[in-house]
Design an enzyme around this catalytic site. Structure first.
Site, short mmCIF file in Angstrom:
data_model
loop_
_atom_site.label_atom_id
_atom_site.label_comp_id
_atom_site.label_asym_id
_atom_site.label_seq_id
_atom_site.Cartn_x
_atom_site.Cartn_y
_atom_site.Cartn_z
N HIS A 35 -8.65 -0.64 -9.29
CA HIS A 35 -8.27 0.65 -8.27
C HIS A 35 -7.29 1.32 -9.11
O HIS A 35 -7.46 2.63 -9.04
CB HIS A 35 -7.86 -0.03 -7.10
CG HIS A 35 -7.61 1.21 -5.96
ND1 HIS A 35 -8.52 2.15 -5.49
CD2 HIS A 35 -6.39 1.51 -5.35
CE1 HIS A 35 -7.97 3.23 -4.76
NE2 HIS A 35 -6.56 2.59 -4.64
N ASP A 46 0.75 -1.16 0.04
CA ASP A 46 0.14 -0.03 0.03
C ASP A 46 0.88 1.35 -0.05
O ASP A 46 1.65 1.54 0.96
CB ASP A 46 -0.87 -0.18 1.12
CG ASP A 46 -2.15 0.93 1.03
OD1 ASP A 46 -1.82 1.80 0.32
OD2 ASP A 46 -2.96 0.85 2.00
#
Length: 458
Positions: A367, A269
């Site tokens: 995403h 992330d």
């Protein structure tokens, strides 16, 4: 996450990150803040401090020096962790210090710490400009001392008595309501206009907003809690706690070397977080002098906060290949789908790449495609997301997810347009619930003889 709200985090900081629907490849890492502590502590090892590093890097290089500071501090923190774990020897991680003073507030550019305390305060009735000014002086004086491992000068509770500063940073922000309550409405920045409502928002007003905001980061949980308790007690009679949340990221030294962290979905992330050595970094993160925003905010920033619950039961029920298609990256190494087997997370995303059957390797609602800066007019922000896990909800599902924090020069050009797009077309949004929100003006840094917010209140 990828861009303003994404799953990819930056490499030199072991952090978790988020999605503004889950923030995108803008990562959550960072680099050092220019500034001098102006203080020293007897008995403190001569480890890396902002003063030491900037003394060798030279003055005036806020972005460039920041990148160097971040790299050095991150290297020190990661090197110490494995050394202590393996041999019990070596310098203490707790001695790492980040000075409170500098051109920008600490806690924006520094490597992300392992723990965070977030809190907002509301002013007591009748408290005006003078009362807030006195509190900010008090808080600044205390934050300066705690940042170098000294006890608080008031309300020292000895919670963290045996620890060093543990890379403690304290960052302050002002909510839109503060300006009305202190008679400073004419000085409220245009960037503090309320965030729009986004589809599927389920916001709890009691856990968002507030007149004053505090972000406290540290590599030790007790050090962070100690700082919050001291500031809370010092505010008594002037401001009362409105809400408080705790978060965590990977502990320095937990991995063999510096690497991008993962969030509670297991995704790497923050890969595409803006980097201080990139052209245009400062313009994305900090308010420039002479622009649309008021002069007192020059060198400051805007912070968007979102509490984003991850629907982990639903997410974990997906097979691995489906999870990867929702994100657009391999879960094992963070490389984009369609990349070679030996590619890494830094491999540029090829949005035109095709799978063997001729379909897009990165799906149309993945995403990283929806959140990509190129698909959002270049909109970007510097994310510092932390995971949270607060037990179970009434239905038995985890109350867990991301405390999303994003610093930017103007949320109207950063967070808002990206989140609008994510809310409409991001496949990841089906597994997220935005449950709290806040927007704050973050004043510029503090001089050794000043206090946070001085440019506004004087």
């Amino acid at each position: 996450m990828e861009t303003s709200t994404s799953t990819d985090s930056t490499d030199s900081t072991d952090s978790t990150a988020g999605n503004a629907g889950n923030a995108g490849d803008t990562g959550n890492s960072t680099a050092g803040n220019a500034g001098d502590t102006g203080n020293s502590t007897a008995g403190r090892a001569p480890g890396l401090t902002r003063r030491t590093l900037l003394g060798t890097a030279g003055a005036g290089l806020v972005v460039g020096a920041g990148a160097g500071v971040a790299t050095a501090l991150a290297a020190e923190r990661h090197d110490q962790g494995p050394s202590r774990a393996a041999t019990g020897a070596g310098p203490r991680l707790g001695l790492a210090a980040v000075g409170f003073h500098g051109e920008h507030q600490a806690g924006i550019l520094e490597p992300q710490q392992a723990r965070v305390q977030l809190a907002a305060f509301d002013l007591a009735g009748g408290v005006g400009r003078d009362g807030v000014r006195a509190l900010l002086r008090r808080w600044s004086r205390t934050a300066t001392r705690m940042a170098v491992g000294e006890p608080a000068d008031e309300f020292e509770n000895q919670i963290a008595l045996d620890a060093g500063p543990c890379s403690l940073t304290v960052t302050f922000g002002f909510g839109a309501t503060l300006f009305d309550r202190t008679g400073l409405a004419d000085h409220r920045p245009a960037g503090l206009e309320p965030l729009p409502a986004f589809p599927a928002d389920a916001l709890d007003p009691a856990r968002g907003d507030g007149d004053l905001f505090v972000q406290i980061g540290a590599d030790d949980a007790l050090v962070a809690v100690h700082a919050l308790r001291v500031l809370q007690r010092q505010a008594a009679g002037t401001a009362a706690l409105r809400w408080q949340m705790s978060g965590f990221a990977r502990t320095p030294g937990a991995t063999a070397g510096p690497m991008t962290g993962r969030n509670l979905m297991g995704q790497v992330d923050g890969t595409n977080n803006p980097r201080p050595d990139e052209d245009g970094f400062a313009a994305k993160v900090f308010v420039a002098a002479g622009g649309e925003q008021p002069a007192w905010l020059a060198g400051g920033s805007f912070l968007v906060f979102r509490r984003i619950r991850m629907l982990l039961d639903h997410w974990e029920a997906l097979p691995l290949d489906r999870q990867e298609r929702v994100i657009g990256r391999r879960k094992s190494d963070g490389a984009p789908l369609g990349a070679a087997a030996d590619a890494g997370e830094r491999t540029p995303v090829d949005l035109a790449a095709q799978a063997a059957d001729g379909s897009l390797a990165v799906p149309s609602d993945a995403h990283i495609r929806v959140a990509a800066p190129a698909a959002n007019g270049g909109a970007a922000m510097l994310r510092r997301g932390f995971s949270y896990h607060d037990g179970l909800l009434a239905d038995g599902s985890p109350d867990a997810g991301l405390l999303f924090l994003a610093f930017q020069a103007d949320p109207r050009k950063g967070f808002t347009p990206v989140q609008r797009k994510l809310a409409r077309g991001d496949g990841l949004s089906r597994f997220l619930r935005h449950e709290a929100s806040g927007l704050y003006a973050v004043p510029p840094g503090v001089s050794p003889d000043g206090y946070v917010g001085q440019t506004l209140f004087e």
